[in-house]
Design a protein around this motif. Structure first.
Motif, short mmCIF file in Angstrom:
data_model
loop_
_atom_site.label_atom_id
_atom_site.label_comp_id
_atom_site.label_asym_id
_atom_site.label_seq_id
_atom_site.Cartn_x
_atom_site.Cartn_y
_atom_site.Cartn_z
N THR A 35 0.86 -1.18 0.00
CA THR A 35 0.00 0.00 0.00
C THR A 35 0.89 1.22 0.00
O THR A 35 1.78 1.35 0.84
CB THR A 35 -0.92 0.02 1.23
OG1 THR A 35 -1.72 -1.16 1.26
CG2 THR A 35 -1.83 1.25 1.21
N ALA A 36 0.67 2.13 -0.95
CA ALA A 36 1.45 3.37 -1.03
C ALA A 36 0.63 4.53 -0.49
O ALA A 36 -0.55 4.65 -0.79
CB ALA A 36 1.87 3.64 -2.48
N ILE A 38 0.52 8.52 -0.71
CA ILE A 38 1.03 9.66 -1.47
C ILE A 38 0.30 10.93 -1.04
O ILE A 38 -0.76 10.88 -0.40
CB ILE A 38 0.87 9.46 -3.00
CG1 ILE A 38 -0.61 9.37 -3.40
CG2 ILE A 38 1.65 8.23 -3.48
CD1 ILE A 38 -0.85 9.40 -4.92
N GLU A 176 9.66 6.60 2.71
CA GLU A 176 10.49 7.10 1.61
C GLU A 176 11.86 6.41 1.55
O GLU A 176 12.90 7.06 1.64
CB GLU A 176 10.67 8.61 1.73
CG GLU A 176 9.36 9.37 1.58
CD GLU A 176 9.57 10.85 1.40
OE1 GLU A 176 10.20 11.22 0.40
OE2 GLU A 176 9.13 11.62 2.26
N GLU A 190 13.32 -1.46 -5.11
CA GLU A 190 11.98 -1.74 -5.66
C GLU A 190 11.83 -3.22 -6.00
O GLU A 190 10.78 -3.82 -5.73
CB GLU A 190 11.72 -0.86 -6.87
CG GLU A 190 11.54 0.60 -6.51
CD GLU A 190 11.11 1.46 -7.69
OE1 GLU A 190 10.89 0.91 -8.78
OE2 GLU A 190 11.00 2.69 -7.51
N ILE A 204 4.24 1.80 2.25
CA ILE A 204 5.33 2.68 1.85
C ILE A 204 4.83 4.10 1.65
O ILE A 204 3.79 4.32 1.02
CB ILE A 204 6.02 2.15 0.56
CG1 ILE A 204 7.18 3.05 0.13
CG2 ILE A 204 5.04 1.96 -0.58
CD1 ILE A 204 8.05 2.46 -0.98
N THR A 206 5.75 7.54 -0.15
CA THR A 206 6.62 7.99 -1.23
C THR A 206 6.11 9.30 -1.82
O THR A 206 4.90 9.51 -1.91
CB THR A 206 6.77 6.91 -2.32
OG1 THR A 206 7.63 7.41 -3.36
CG2 THR A 206 5.43 6.52 -2.93
N GLN A 211 6.93 5.70 -8.68
CA GLN A 211 7.28 4.58 -7.80
C GLN A 211 6.02 3.96 -7.19
O GLN A 211 5.88 2.73 -7.16
CB GLN A 211 8.20 5.06 -6.68
CG GLN A 211 8.67 3.95 -5.76
CD GLN A 211 9.69 4.45 -4.76
OE1 GLN A 211 9.36 5.20 -3.85
NE2 GLN A 211 10.95 4.05 -4.95
N ALA A 212 5.11 4.80 -6.74
CA ALA A 212 3.85 4.28 -6.20
C ALA A 212 3.11 3.45 -7.24
O ALA A 212 2.59 2.37 -6.95
CB ALA A 212 2.97 5.43 -5.71
N SER A 216 2.92 -0.50 -5.93
CA SER A 216 1.84 -0.77 -4.98
C SER A 216 0.64 -1.45 -5.61
O SER A 216 0.36 -1.33 -6.80
CB SER A 216 1.39 0.54 -4.31
OG SER A 216 0.80 1.40 -5.26
N THR A 219 -3.30 2.42 -3.44
CA THR A 219 -2.72 3.73 -3.16
C THR A 219 -3.71 4.59 -2.41
O THR A 219 -4.91 4.61 -2.74
CB THR A 219 -2.30 4.44 -4.47
OG1 THR A 219 -1.27 3.68 -5.11
CG2 THR A 219 -1.78 5.84 -4.21
N THR A 233 -4.44 0.69 -7.09
CA THR A 233 -3.51 1.67 -7.66
C THR A 233 -3.85 2.05 -9.09
O THR A 233 -3.83 3.24 -9.45
CB THR A 233 -2.07 1.14 -7.55
OG1 THR A 233 -1.72 1.09 -6.16
CG2 THR A 233 -1.08 2.03 -8.29
#
Length: 254
Positions: A35-36, A38, A176, A190, A204, A206, A211-212, A216, A219, A233
């Motif tokens: 899971t990202a 942002i 990060e 990664e 994460i 970020t 990158q996400a 992921s 998100t 995502t």
């Protein structure tokens, strides 16, 4: 499809003193997914990440005002929770690699020794396993007793991940983890995260939206302490439902 929620956040309000930094956060994070989080700086994403292993307890006047966080069904802010045990279950990797000023070997073995594990065979096996998982073993096996600070930045970050894995967590938090690394080292981290999600639930933070998108499964977009949108995502990046999310993803603000 995986549907087991490992982390459940319900109507969470969190404050530093009189300043509320998270408002009414409700979300479920699923087992063995990445899971990202942002959102622009100061939106609360790192604060929420640090709530999951109660790292915010170390900050004066930081507190949950309302709501709950349950991990595997246990309210982690309950008075009966042993925070040391929680942090074994929920490992953390920070933005800046922070190896102990000890040998490579001792960085991995340290957490085990704290738990009372003394058998050399068990320590050796865990050190080799964790360094192998993070792709470091072949790079450092002939210099395990050199200082961890002699490693490159990317190697130090992988060592910190190996150190977090040594105490057998179920969840890995990453704040990060690639922000100070060059593109080659970032790619290694990664790749490692892709491998690790087979065994661990990973969250994460970020600032790097590419990158996400690459890393992921789901998100979460945060803005001004609120969870604006949380979804698969691909949906967040290709078809966001909220105008603020769309504006952030497209680079119009943030």
């Amino acid at each position: 499809m995986n549907t087991k929620a490992v982390i459940q956040v319900e109507q969470l309000d969190f404050a530093y003193g009189s300043t509320q930094v998270l408002s009414n956060i409700t979300m479920q994070l699923l087992e063995r997914e990445v899971t990202a989080f942002i959102g622009p700086s100061g939106c609360g994403k790192t604060t929420l990440l640090r709530c999951f292993n109660r790292m915010n307890d170390l900050i004066n006047n930081a507190r949950v005002r309302n709501g709950s966080i349950c991990i595997s069904g246990q309210d982690i802010y309950d008075n009966t929770v042993d925070v040391t045990e929680l942090r074994k279950l929920v490992g953390m990797v920070f933005q800046k690699s922070n190896p102990f000023p000890k040998s490579i070997y001792e960085n991995i073995a340290y957490g085990l020794k704290i738990q009372g594990i003394k058998a050399k065979s068990e320590l050796n096996a865990t050190v080799e396993e964790c360094l192998s998982v993070t792709g470091l073993w072949d790079e450092v096996k002939d210099r395990l007793h050199d200082s961890a600070l002699s490693l490159s930045g990317g190697q130090q970050q992988r060592l910190c991940i190996a150190r977090a894995l040594a105490v057998k967590p179920e969840i890995l938090l990453m704040d990060e983890p690639c922000s100070d690394l060059d593109p080659i080292a970032t790619a290694r981290i990664e790749e490692l995260i892709h491998e690790l999600k087979r065994r661990y639930t990973i969250v994460i933070v970020t600032h790097n939206m590419q990158q996400a998108a690459r890393l992921s499964d789901r998100t979460a977009f945060f803005y001004l302490g609120k969870l604006i949108e949380y979804d698969v995502t691909d949906s967040i990046f290709m078809n966001p439902q909220n105008e603020q999310t769309e504006a952030y993803i497209s680079g119009r603000f943030g």
